[in-house]
Write an enzyme that holds these catalytic residues in place. Structure first.
Site, mmCIF file in Angstrom:
data_model
loop_
_atom_site.group_PDB
_atom_site.id
_atom_site.type_symbol
_atom_site.label_atom_id
_atom_site.label_comp_id
_atom_site.label_asym_id
_atom_site.label_seq_id
_atom_site.Cartn_x
_atom_site.Cartn_y
_atom_site.Cartn_z
ATOM 1 N N GLU A 75 20.185 21.432 -0.271
ATOM 2 C CA GLU A 75 20.450 20.477 -0.103
ATOM 3 C C GLU A 75 19.558 20.145 0.889
ATOM 4 O OE1 GLU A 75 23.995 21.794 0.932
ATOM 5 O OE2 GLU A 75 24.784 23.153 -0.922
ATOM 6 N N ASP A 126 33.574 15.078 -0.683
ATOM 7 C CA ASP A 126 33.114 15.877 -1.893
ATOM 8 C C ASP A 126 33.424 15.289 -2.865
ATOM 9 O OD1 ASP A 126 32.458 17.725 -3.588
ATOM 10 O OD2 ASP A 126 33.085 19.595 -2.563
#
Length: 297
Positions: free
Chosen positions: A125, A202
């Site tokens: 990430e 998300d």
């Protein structure tokens, strides 16, 4: 479901998954499939009977998408496999992004034409190395085409009910993008659809009116946006990490919500003991029937 109150979440499976994700409603089974990515588990829950079945996968599964032959297309860290719930077996390994060993597959959807869209991400990430892909299956086999890049954590994706708009999140950027889908599957007219000020977008899905429903990591809610990007009142959730929703039930007006415990401090988990569990609530607009990946189509 025992509650008939709109938009009032209740825990229907006290699972406490590390990273619950990817819910899909299979109408023929009247069951919800979803995954726990970090624990490499696949779950099936049948609300009417409360039956809960679990399979162990050979590696992390980021998404499960139904295929016309009764199997599922499973997004694994390095590519795609087929999962058969009748045997619990995995097969047909197709490598994706072999040149990017730090990347993994993340989220996916099936569009109204029976084609799959999915994204990749940097497993750490940190780097914008993720991309968006489309999968079509015809007489000559599986075809994976690359359509966009520059994502640190690609999420979603979701397609409008008409099949002409693709929505994709770049979660660390707190941004949802929209693209027009051309007849040949190429993308054009990239634009910012919405930005989140609190939490990170998300998984996303659309309902029958084209409203975009977005799980918010760190935001404790299901965010909602009209097709023009106008934000609607969110649905507050009793846990912080809300990952994705799926519409199900006989009328597609039950909203199932996956959540996660990953990244939560011990003090937060004391306040949210059911973090990572499966929640559900009723809504007044139906979802779109779950599409299946069309073979030879």
């Amino acid at each position: 479901m025992t509650s008939t109150t709109l938009h009032q979440p209740e825990c229907i499976l006290d699972l406490r998954a590390t990273l619950g994700e990817g819910p899909v409603w299979i109408a023929g089974e009247k069951s919800l499939y979803f995954v726990d990515i970090l624990e490499a588990k696949i779950h099936r829950f049948t609300p009417s009977s409360r039956d809960h079945q679990t399979w162990s996968a050979p590696d992390r599964v980021a998404f499960l998408l139904p295929v016309a032959d009764g199997t599922f297309l499973a997004g694994m860290p390095d590519g795609l496999r087929r999962f058969d719930p009748r045997t619990g077996g995995f097969s047909d390994h197709t490598i994706v992004e072999a040149e990017k060993p730090r990347n993994r597959l993340n989220d996916g959807c099936v569009d109204p034409q029976g084609h799959v869209w999915f994204g990749t991400m940097d497993d750490g990430e940190e780097n914008p190395s993720g991309s968006i892909y489309r999968i079509v299956h015809d007489e000559s086999g599986l075809h994976i085409t690359h359509h966009d890049e520059g994502y640190t954590v690609s999420n979603g994706p979701a397609v409008s009910p008409c099949g002409k708009v693709l929505y994709v999140c770049d979660s660390p950027e707190q941004t949802i993008y929209a693209f027009d889908i051309k007849e040949d599957g190429d993308l054009e007219n990239e634009r910012i659809f919405a930005r989140l000020d609190d939490g990170y977008p998300d998984g996303i899905v659309t309902d029958s009116e084209g409203t975009v429903w977005c799980g918010t990591w760190g935001g404790g809610r299901v965010a909602r946006f009209k097709p023009d990007g106008t934000e609607l009142p969110p649905i507050p959730m009793p846990v912080t990490n809300v990952t994705k929703v799926a519409f199900g039930g006989d009328d597609l007006k039950t909203v199932f919500v996956t959540t996660a415990r990953k990244g939560l401090e011990a003090e937060t988990l004391k306040k949210e003991p059911q973090a990572g569990s499966l929640f559900a609530f009723r809504t007044d607009v139906s979802g779109v029937p779950q599409q299946v990946f069309r073979l030879n189509g």
